[in-house]
Design an enzyme around this catalytic site. Structure first.
Site, PDB file in Angstrom:
ATOM      1  N   LYS A 146      38.773  41.041  17.830  1.00 53.48           N
ATOM      2  CA  LYS A 146      37.536  40.779  18.579  1.00 53.48           C
ATOM      3  C   LYS A 146      36.640  39.825  17.795  1.00 53.48           C
ATOM      4  O   LYS A 146      36.709  39.792  16.569  1.00 53.48           O
ATOM      5  CB  LYS A 146      36.772  42.100  18.779  1.00 53.48           C
ATOM      6  CG  LYS A 146      37.375  43.049  19.789  1.00 53.48           C
ATOM      7  CD  LYS A 146      36.503  44.275  19.970  1.00 53.48           C
ATOM      8  CE  LYS A 146      37.121  45.251  20.949  1.00 53.48           C
ATOM      9  NZ  LYS A 146      37.179  44.742  22.334  1.00 53.48           N
TER      10      LYS A 146
ATOM     11  N   ARG B   9      44.569  51.971  27.003  1.00 52.10           N
ATOM     12  CA  ARG B   9      45.550  52.394  28.003  1.00 52.10           C
ATOM     13  C   ARG B   9      46.855  52.834  27.348  1.00 52.10           C
ATOM     14  O   ARG B   9      47.605  53.623  27.918  1.00 52.10           O
ATOM     15  CB  ARG B   9      45.770  51.270  29.026  1.00 52.10           C
ATOM     16  CG  ARG B   9      46.258  49.981  28.440  1.00 52.10           C
ATOM     17  CD  ARG B   9      46.056  48.796  29.376  1.00 52.10           C
ATOM     18  NE  ARG B   9      44.679  48.302  29.349  1.00 52.10           N
ATOM     19  CZ  ARG B   9      44.234  47.291  30.093  1.00 52.10           C
ATOM     20  NH1 ARG B   9      45.054  46.681  30.942  1.00 52.10           N
ATOM     21  NH2 ARG B   9      42.983  46.892  30.005  1.00 52.10           N
TER      22      ARG B   9
HETATM   23  N1  BES Z   1      37.113  49.268  23.958  1.00 50.48           N
HETATM   24  C1  BES Z   1      37.355  48.058  24.652  1.00 50.48           C
HETATM   25  C2  BES Z   1      36.512  47.948  25.934  1.00 50.48           C
HETATM   26  C3  BES Z   1      35.080  47.550  25.757  1.00 50.48           C
HETATM   27  C4  BES Z   1      34.729  46.281  25.357  1.00 50.48           C
HETATM   28  C5  BES Z   1      34.094  48.439  26.054  1.00 50.48           C
HETATM   29  C6  BES Z   1      33.402  45.931  25.228  1.00 50.48           C
HETATM   30  C7  BES Z   1      32.756  48.090  25.956  1.00 50.48           C
HETATM   31  C8  BES Z   1      32.413  46.831  25.538  1.00 50.48           C
HETATM   32  C9  BES Z   1      38.819  47.963  25.056  1.00 50.48           C
HETATM   33  O1  BES Z   1      39.710  48.504  24.159  1.00 50.48           O
HETATM   34  C10 BES Z   1      39.122  46.520  25.173  1.00 50.48           C
HETATM   35  O2  BES Z   1      39.086  45.856  24.181  1.00 50.48           O
HETATM   36  N2  BES Z   1      39.429  46.069  26.383  1.00 50.48           N
HETATM   37  C11 BES Z   1      39.701  44.700  26.626  1.00 50.48           C
HETATM   38  C12 BES Z   1      40.825  44.630  27.614  1.00 50.48           C
HETATM   39  C13 BES Z   1      41.365  43.249  27.817  1.00 50.48           C
HETATM   40  C14 BES Z   1      42.045  42.773  26.558  1.00 50.48           C
HETATM   41  C15 BES Z   1      42.327  43.259  28.970  1.00 50.48           C
HETATM   42  C16 BES Z   1      38.456  44.042  27.167  1.00 50.48           C
HETATM   43  O3  BES Z   1      37.747  44.655  27.988  1.00 50.48           O
HETATM   44  O4  BES Z   1      38.150  42.924  26.749  1.00 50.48           O
HETATM   45 MN    MN Z   2      40.224  47.126  22.652  1.00 53.50          MN
END
Ligand code: BES
Ligand code: MN
Ligand code: ZN
Length: 502
Positions: free
Chosen positions: A280, A354
């Protein structure tokens, strides 16, 4: 803080502060009118002078009001009488409690539960008052070496009900509100704890604490080797990028002696989500300590359920690990085999939630559950779609979805349904495995749920995406404890249903 339920006239209260409502524009509520009569128009005089309009958020503190036995009278603005909503009521209570807490008064008698709100009875109003009061008083200062001094904090909050006949109902409401508030506070504490303290092992220890004083509760923690034996290849693939051992926490609560099928709650327990190799960006990455808020909510709801001894059977499953970049971490393109046997191509290692949840869903099959609800900070897309007001709801069963939506409305912890249509399934096609773990940039919340649905075919299932609701960002950054209230309302509705059906 102590909550007491009482009935009686406002002018006779020998207390540090009496709280009554004033509507827009400068209209006394019926209790305030009663007080006004006893004070020979003292209150209406003040209103006539224009010191309080009566809008939500306003208030006026009066000292030594003639004709009353209280040291103070706090007039609280309640907005337009006909527009008094659930949300306004909660806000008014929260503001009142925060204000009382800043005063010298350590005790107050609050008449606000006697306001009329369409469709809400005294049970609802007392319980909501207790929950909102506790929410307003919550602090997380465990890591501040100088705690904020609260000079003479509010210690006793007395809520009134219209008549003596309402006392038992009011007392039940206060007791249940307190248990739910304790569950919310537990969830908030766990969410706010930093990732270096709140690890998967820490969550497991918290779960074990639940079992200590209650013989209806059994806690089991599966270690890595046991997960390997079960074939939880998706979950373990995420865990192997971290030095913290993964935990699969199982809390089994038998509140109903009949061996009825349990409700299974699943909470995503990523104690820190750096994204893995699909790292990230650095801005706000600290907030990914909140990626275990699903787990926290499930633990909070279990704790409240146990404390109340709800007559339902509930199993909580918390798959927990960290998602970090490492030489041993998942790489884009890696293929793993889930516990269900379905293979997954990991195109983005940041879609890790997931991968945990799918194995937990497969594990849930062994309980032949009445329903399964998973709670997860799953997609940033959900924050874009719904903001921070509603959790996203996706379900393979209409009646279950409606039950959850309704529990959200009653508790003020609302959800909004998004479509779980098969039309979206194609976005998960993979050239090399049964499915990919991401579905492209369109409808990210829906495709995440579509992924999970492939592992939830054997039971009624609902998924709550709490990415927008579980915590606040900005200067009030911190965990909200959502959706503990929704889950508790859901479980209590189910418990009532059993009581009515002998
Ligand atoms: N924990 C995150 C989701 C998230 C991101 C919650 C920002 C709140 C704020 C999750 O594990 C994630 O990183 N999801 C990705 C999925 C994507 C790669 C398909 C996302 O939402 O960017
Ligand atoms: Mn994630
Ligand atoms: Zn995550």
């Amino acid at each position: 803080m102590e909550f007491i339920v009482k009935s009686g006239t406002p002018e006779k209260q020998r207390t540090a502060c009496v709280v009554v409502g004033v509507f827009e524009s400068r209209r006394l509520s019926s209790i305030a009118e009663q007080l006004d009569k006893a004070t020979r128009g003292y209150l209406s005089n003040i209103l006539r002078r224009g010191d309080l309009e009566g809008s939500v958020g306003q208030s006026l503190l009066l000292h030594s009001v003639p004709g009353t036995l209280a040291d103070r009278v706090l007039l609280v603005g309640c907005g337009r009488e006909r527009e008094l909503s659930d949300g306004h009521y909660r806000t008014i209570i929260a503001k009142t409690v925060s204000q009382l807490n800043e005063l010298g008064a350590t005790e107050a008698v609050c008449y606000l539960p006697e306001l009329n709100i369409r469709g809400r009875d005294i049970y609802w109003k007392v319980r909501a008052a207790v929950e909102s009061a506790q929410e307003a008083l919550y602090r997380f200062d465990r890591f501040k070496s100088k705690k904020e001094p609260s000079k003479r904090a509010l210690r006793k909050f007395i809520l009134t009900v219209p008549s003596r006949r309402d006392l038992p109902t009011g007392e039940t409401a206060a007791k249940e509100g307190l248990a739910i508030a304790a569950g919310i506070n537990l969830a908030r504490d766990l969410g706010n704890l930093p990732g270096n303290i709140c690890t998967p092992s820490y969550l497991a220890d918290q779960a074990k604490d639940l079992a200590k004083h209650h013989k209806q509760v059994k806690v089991d923690v599966l270690e890595q080797s046991e997960m390997e034996k079960l074939g939880m290849g998706a979950l373990l693939s995420v865990a192997k990028g971290s030095r913290q051992p993964p935990k699969f926490i199982i809390i089994d609560y038998k509140g109903n002696p009949k061996s009825e099928a349990p409700i299974v709650l699943i909470g995503k327990g990523i104690t820190f989500d750096a994204g893995g190799i699909s790292l990230k960006p650095p801005a706000n990455m600290d907030e990914m300590k909140f990626d275990m808020c699903g787990a926290a909510a499930v633990l909070g709801a279990m704790s409240a359920t146990v404390q109340l001894g709800l007559p339902v059977n509930v199993v909580a499953l918390v798959p927990s690990c960290e998602n970090l970049p490492d030489g041993n971490a998942n790489k884009p393109g890696d293929i793993v085999t889930s516990m269900s046997g379905q293979t997954i191509e990991i195109l983005n290692t940041d879609a890790e939630g997931r991968l945990l949840l799918c194995d937990a869903l497969t594990y849930a099959e062994r309980y032949e559950p009445a329903a399964v609800i998973d709670v997860a900070t799953l997609t940033g897309a959900c924050v874009i779609a719904l903001g921070r007001h509603a959790s996203g709801l996706l379900s393979n069963h209409h009646a279950l979805a409606n039950e959850i939506l309704n529990a959200g409305k009653v508790s003020g912890d609302r959800a909004w349904e998004l479509p779980l249509w098969d039309d979206y399934q194609d976005q998960l096609n993979s050239n090399f495995a049964d499915m990919a773990n991401v579905g492209g940039k369109e409808a990210g919340t829906v495709t995440a749920a579509c992924f999970l649905a492939r592992f939830a075919k054997k039971f009624h299932w609902a998924h709550l995406d709490i990415a927008g609701t579980a915590w606040r960002s900005g200067d009030r950054k911190g965990s909200t404890g959502r959706p503990v209230q929704l889950l508790m309302q859901f479980l209590m509705d189910r418990a009532d249903h059993h009581k009515k059906k002998p």
